[in-house]
Motif scaffolding. Structure first.
Motif, PDB file in Angstrom:
ATOM      1  N   LEU A   1       0.830  -1.208   0.000  1.00 25.42           N
ATOM      2  CA  LEU A   1       0.000   0.000   0.000  1.00 25.42           C
ATOM      3  C   LEU A   1       0.864   1.258   0.000  1.00 25.42           C
ATOM      4  CD1 LEU A   1      -2.900  -0.886   2.472  1.00 25.42           C
ATOM      5  CD2 LEU A   1      -2.880  -1.010  -0.020  1.00 25.42           C
ATOM      6  N   ARG A   2       1.925   1.240   0.801  1.00 23.62           N
ATOM      7  CA  ARG A   2       2.805   2.419   0.821  1.00 23.62           C
ATOM      8  C   ARG A   2       3.491   2.606  -0.532  1.00 23.62           C
ATOM      9  NH1 ARG A   2       6.797   3.903   5.695  1.00 23.62           N
ATOM     10  NH2 ARG A   2       4.805   4.724   6.441  1.00 23.62           N
ATOM     11  N   TRP A   3       3.956   1.520  -1.126  1.00 27.06           N
ATOM     12  CA  TRP A   3       4.642   1.598  -2.417  1.00 27.06           C
ATOM     13  C   TRP A   3       3.709   2.132  -3.500  1.00 27.06           C
ATOM     14  CZ3 TRP A   3       6.540  -3.230  -5.607  1.00 27.06           C
ATOM     15  CH2 TRP A   3       7.390  -2.784  -6.641  1.00 27.06           C
ATOM     16  N   LEU A   4       2.502   1.604  -3.559  1.00 23.34           N
ATOM     17  CA  LEU A   4       1.552   2.077  -4.566  1.00 23.34           C
ATOM     18  C   LEU A   4       1.200   3.550  -4.340  1.00 23.34           C
ATOM     19  CD1 LEU A   4      -0.907  -0.951  -4.896  1.00 23.34           C
ATOM     20  CD2 LEU A   4       0.997  -0.326  -6.399  1.00 23.34           C
ATOM     21  N   GLY A   5       1.098   3.947  -3.067  1.00 22.65           N
ATOM     22  CA  GLY A   5       0.804   5.347  -2.781  1.00 22.65           C
ATOM     23  C   GLY A   5       1.900   6.273  -3.263  1.00 22.65           C
ATOM     24  N   GLU A   6       3.144   5.801  -3.209  1.00 21.73           N
ATOM     25  CA  GLU A   6       4.274   6.605  -3.657  1.00 21.73           C
ATOM     26  C   GLU A   6       4.416   6.603  -5.179  1.00 21.73           C
ATOM     27  OE1 GLU A   6       7.036   5.539   0.281  1.00 21.73           O
ATOM     28  OE2 GLU A   6       7.396   4.575  -1.653  1.00 21.73           O
ATOM     29  N   GLU A   7       4.242   5.435  -5.782  1.00 18.46           N
ATOM     30  CA  GLU A   7       4.529   5.284  -7.205  1.00 18.46           C
ATOM     31  C   GLU A   7       3.295   5.401  -8.101  1.00 18.46           C
ATOM     32  OE1 GLU A   7       6.961   2.057  -9.948  1.00 18.46           O
ATOM     33  OE2 GLU A   7       7.687   2.709  -7.989  1.00 18.46           O
ATOM     34  N   CYS A   8       2.136   5.054  -7.573  1.00 21.41           N
ATOM     35  CA  CYS A   8       0.896   5.049  -8.377  1.00 21.41           C
ATOM     36  C   CYS A   8      -0.231   5.745  -7.615  1.00 21.41           C
ATOM     37  CB  CYS A   8       0.481   3.631  -8.715  1.00 21.41           C
ATOM     38  SG  CYS A   8       1.684   2.685  -9.640  1.00 21.41           S
ATOM     39  N   PRO A   9      -0.103   7.047  -7.349  1.00 21.61           N
ATOM     40  CA  PRO A   9      -1.147   7.732  -6.572  1.00 21.61           C
ATOM     41  C   PRO A   9      -2.497   7.746  -7.263  1.00 21.61           C
ATOM     42  CG  PRO A   9       0.398   9.316  -7.535  1.00 21.61           C
ATOM     43  CD  PRO A   9       0.995   7.948  -7.732  1.00 21.61           C
ATOM     44  N   GLY A  10      -2.517   7.464  -8.577  1.00 19.86           N
ATOM     45  CA  GLY A  10      -3.789   7.426  -9.287  1.00 19.86           C
ATOM     46  C   GLY A  10      -4.609   6.182  -9.010  1.00 19.86           C
ATOM     47  N   VAL A  11      -4.000   5.161  -8.431  1.00 25.33           N
ATOM     48  CA  VAL A  11      -4.734   3.954  -8.054  1.00 25.33           C
ATOM     49  C   VAL A  11      -5.543   4.253  -6.798  1.00 25.33           C
ATOM     50  CG1 VAL A  11      -4.535   1.581  -7.222  1.00 25.33           C
ATOM     51  CG2 VAL A  11      -3.104   2.369  -9.112  1.00 25.33           C
ATOM     52  N   ARG A  12      -6.863   4.144  -6.902  1.00 23.18           N
ATOM     53  CA  ARG A  12      -7.729   4.516  -5.785  1.00 23.18           C
ATOM     54  C   ARG A  12      -8.403   3.325  -5.130  1.00 23.18           C
ATOM     55  NH1 ARG A  12      -4.961   7.380  -4.469  1.00 23.18           N
ATOM     56  NH2 ARG A  12      -6.327   7.590  -2.676  1.00 23.18           N
ATOM     57  N   GLU A  13      -8.388   2.163  -5.808  1.00 23.29           N
ATOM     58  CA  GLU A  13      -9.056   0.984  -5.253  1.00 23.29           C
ATOM     59  C   GLU A  13      -8.246  -0.276  -5.568  1.00 23.29           C
ATOM     60  OE1 GLU A  13     -13.779   2.232  -5.697  1.00 23.29           O
ATOM     61  OE2 GLU A  13     -12.765   1.180  -7.355  1.00 23.29           O
ATOM     62  N   ILE A  14      -8.391  -1.274  -4.706  1.00 24.44           N
ATOM     63  CA  ILE A  14      -7.821  -2.597  -4.956  1.00 24.44           C
ATOM     64  C   ILE A  14      -8.920  -3.621  -4.712  1.00 24.44           C
ATOM     65  CG2 ILE A  14      -6.087  -4.314  -4.303  1.00 24.44           C
ATOM     66  CD1 ILE A  14      -4.340  -2.043  -3.259  1.00 24.44           C
ATOM     67  N   GLU A  15      -9.129  -4.501  -5.682  1.00 21.67           N
ATOM     68  CA  GLU A  15     -10.129  -5.560  -5.525  1.00 21.67           C
ATOM     69  C   GLU A  15      -9.436  -6.895  -5.315  1.00 21.67           C
ATOM     70  OE1 GLU A  15     -12.558  -6.008  -8.965  1.00 21.67           O
ATOM     71  OE2 GLU A  15     -10.866  -6.117 -10.363  1.00 21.67           O
ATOM     72  N   THR A  16     -10.107  -7.795  -4.607  1.00 25.31           N
ATOM     73  CA  THR A  16      -9.535  -9.102  -4.347  1.00 25.31           C
ATOM     74  C   THR A  16     -10.638 -10.127  -4.187  1.00 25.31           C
ATOM     75  OG1 THR A  16      -7.972 -10.339  -2.955  1.00 25.31           O
ATOM     76  CG2 THR A  16      -9.475  -8.834  -1.828  1.00 25.31           C
ATOM     77  N   ASP A  17     -10.297 -11.382  -4.388  1.00 31.05           N
ATOM     78  CA  ASP A  17     -11.185 -12.511  -4.116  1.00 31.05           C
ATOM     79  C   ASP A  17     -10.486 -13.427  -3.133  1.00 31.05           C
ATOM     80  OD1 ASP A  17     -13.616 -12.283  -5.758  1.00 31.05           O
ATOM     81  OD2 ASP A  17     -12.234 -12.356  -7.453  1.00 31.05           O
ATOM     82  N   ASN A  18     -11.222 -13.841  -2.095  1.00 26.29           N
ATOM     83  CA  ASN A  18     -10.671 -14.774  -1.118  1.00 26.29           C
ATOM     84  C   ASN A  18     -11.594 -15.968  -0.961  1.00 26.29           C
ATOM     85  OD1 ASN A  18      -9.668 -11.938   0.683  1.00 26.29           O
ATOM     86  ND2 ASN A  18      -8.229 -13.414  -0.135  1.00 26.29           N
ATOM     87  N   SER A  19     -10.992 -17.126  -0.766  1.00 22.30           N
ATOM     88  CA  SER A  19     -11.784 -18.311  -0.471  1.00 22.30           C
ATOM     89  C   SER A  19     -12.556 -18.078   0.817  1.00 22.30           C
ATOM     90  CB  SER A  19     -10.863 -19.526  -0.329  1.00 22.30           C
ATOM     91  OG  SER A  19     -11.578 -20.640   0.134  1.00 22.30           O
ATOM     92  N   GLY A  20     -13.827 -18.484   0.815  1.00 22.51           N
ATOM     93  CA  GLY A  20     -14.668 -18.257   1.988  1.00 22.51           C
ATOM     94  C   GLY A  20     -14.186 -18.965   3.229  1.00 22.51           C
ATOM     95  N   ASP A  21     -13.379 -20.032   3.079  1.00 28.36           N
ATOM     96  CA  ASP A  21     -12.876 -20.738   4.255  1.00 28.36           C
ATOM     97  C   ASP A  21     -11.463 -20.305   4.643  1.00 28.36           C
ATOM     98  OD1 ASP A  21     -11.419 -21.883   2.238  1.00 28.36           O
ATOM     99  OD2 ASP A  21     -12.122 -23.937   2.582  1.00 28.36           O
ATOM    100  N   ASN A  22     -10.927 -19.287   3.961  1.00 32.78           N
ATOM    101  CA  ASN A  22      -9.596 -18.781   4.298  1.00 32.78           C
ATOM    102  C   ASN A  22      -9.751 -17.685   5.354  1.00 32.78           C
ATOM    103  OD1 ASN A  22      -6.953 -17.901   4.404  1.00 32.78           O
ATOM    104  ND2 ASN A  22      -6.695 -17.784   2.187  1.00 32.78           N
ATOM    105  N   ALA A  23     -10.054 -18.115   6.569  1.00 29.43           N
ATOM    106  CA  ALA A  23     -10.370 -17.158   7.635  1.00 29.43           C
ATOM    107  C   ALA A  23      -9.216 -16.212   7.919  1.00 29.43           C
ATOM    108  CB  ALA A  23     -10.761 -17.920   8.907  1.00 29.43           C
ATOM    109  N   HIS A  24      -7.985 -16.714   7.828  1.00 28.67           N
ATOM    110  CA  HIS A  24      -6.833 -15.857   8.143  1.00 28.67           C
ATOM    111  C   HIS A  24      -6.705 -14.713   7.149  1.00 28.67           C
ATOM    112  CE1 HIS A  24      -2.883 -14.613   9.505  1.00 28.67           C
ATOM    113  NE2 HIS A  24      -2.460 -14.693   8.259  1.00 28.67           N
ATOM    114  N   MET A  25      -6.770 -15.014   5.840  1.00 32.37           N
ATOM    115  CA  MET A  25      -6.604 -13.952   4.856  1.00 32.37           C
ATOM    116  C   MET A  25      -7.784 -12.993   4.866  1.00 32.37           C
ATOM    117  SD  MET A  25      -4.480 -12.576   2.904  1.00 32.37           S
ATOM    118  CE  MET A  25      -3.258 -13.890   3.001  1.00 32.37           C
ATOM    119  N   LEU A  26      -8.978 -13.502   5.136  1.00 31.66           N
ATOM    120  CA  LEU A  26     -10.136 -12.615   5.257  1.00 31.66           C
ATOM    121  C   LEU A  26      -9.927 -11.634   6.415  1.00 31.66           C
ATOM    122  CD1 LEU A  26     -13.009 -15.195   4.677  1.00 31.66           C
ATOM    123  CD2 LEU A  26     -12.457 -13.264   3.187  1.00 31.66           C
ATOM    124  N   ALA A  27      -9.398 -12.128   7.525  1.00 27.16           N
ATOM    125  CA  ALA A  27      -9.153 -11.264   8.685  1.00 27.16           C
ATOM    126  C   ALA A  27      -8.079 -10.228   8.374  1.00 27.16           C
ATOM    127  CB  ALA A  27      -8.744 -12.104   9.888  1.00 27.16           C
TER     128      ALA A  27
END
Length: 263
Positions: free
Chosen positions: A209-235
């Motif tokens: 997030l810090r790198w993108l903020g420095e190098e790509c300030p025009g990026v305003r959103e990030i989308e992702t898909d997570n497995s519903g049973d991947n509790a750790h990554m969802l958290a």
């Protein structure tokens, strides 16, 4: 009006084909979907596929359609979105300051540097979410090839890795669209089993997030898909500020169980 699409899979019948059946609302309940599925099944059989997967939005008519034709739900995916304007800089700074002892960060844009290629390939094997569908093993050639494919369509692959000696203990990837503006896409994030429990996942994501903020300030959103049973990554994603946008279901069927044309 109606269309059936059989997406190309990697060579070899050991990997499932993918099917996408779409019928406009005004033409539904006339058997068009079943006929399209049968036509797609012919192509899958001709290609030597033994199984097929389909991804649909939860709660849509596609769910009962697939289930009535022998598909079984094998994966739930939660689509999440992070609006970067909603992420306080202090949150990112706090997460970066809590760096796990014994690790350092590395980052690169595009193709992985030679000194990290083999280590990244090994780290890719730490991802278990889609192991059922992975027929091709990760190696240095494949990780380079993936970055080259992204570049050929005009986008950029950004990678941040946590290193322990010469080992990539964890990493995260984000694909930034051409022009470095708009919505980026989260690709893989993984931590090797022996390095888990040390908050490496959220550390490399905060560094991204810090790198993108420095190098790509025009990026305003990030989308992702997570497995519903991947509790750790969802958290992890929820702690960063990702919010649920949609839920998708992945279905699978044996090609031999699909209808044949003319039936």
């Amino acid at each position: 009006m109606a269309k059936a699409k059989t997406a190309k899979a990697a060579p070899g019948a050991d990997r499932p084909g993918e099917v996408d059946i779409q019928v406009r609302p005004g033409y539904r309940r006339r058997g068009l979907g079943a006929r399209l599925l049968a036509a797609a099944a012919e192509g899958l059989r001709a290609d030597g596929r033994s199984s097929v997967i389909a991804q649909v939005l939860a709660g849509t008519p596609a769910v009962p359609f697939l289930e009535s034709h022998g598909f079984e739900c094998v994966l739930t995916l939660r689509g999440m979105l992070l609006r970067l304007d909603d992420v306080p800089a202090e949150r990112v700074a706090r997460l970066l300051a809590a760096a796990p002892a014994g690790y350092r960060l590395a980052r690169w844009r595009g193709v992985v540097p030679d000194e990290h290629a083999d280590a990244l390939a090994r780290a890719k094997h730490a991802m278990a979410d889609f192991a059922e569908y992975e027929g091709t093993p990760w190696d240095a050639h494949r990780v380079r090839e993936m970055a080259e494919i992204v570049a050929k369509r005009g986008d950029d692959l950004y990678t941040v890795a946590a290193l322990s000696g010469g080992v990539i203990a964890g990493f995260t990837e984000v694909v930034v669209p051409a022009g470095c503006a708009g919505r980026a896409a989260q690709y893989d994030t993984a931590v090797l089993p022996e390095h888990r429990g040390r908050r490496l996942g959220i550390w490399v994501k905060a560094a991204m997030l810090r790198w993108l903020g420095e190098e790509c300030p025009g990026v305003r959103e990030i989308e992702t898909d997570n497995s519903g049973d991947n509790a750790h990554m969802l958290a992890v994603n929820e702690e960063l500020g990702f919010r649920l946008e949609r839920e998708s279901l992945e279905y699978q069927a044996a090609v031999s169980d699909l209808p044949a044309s003319g039936r």
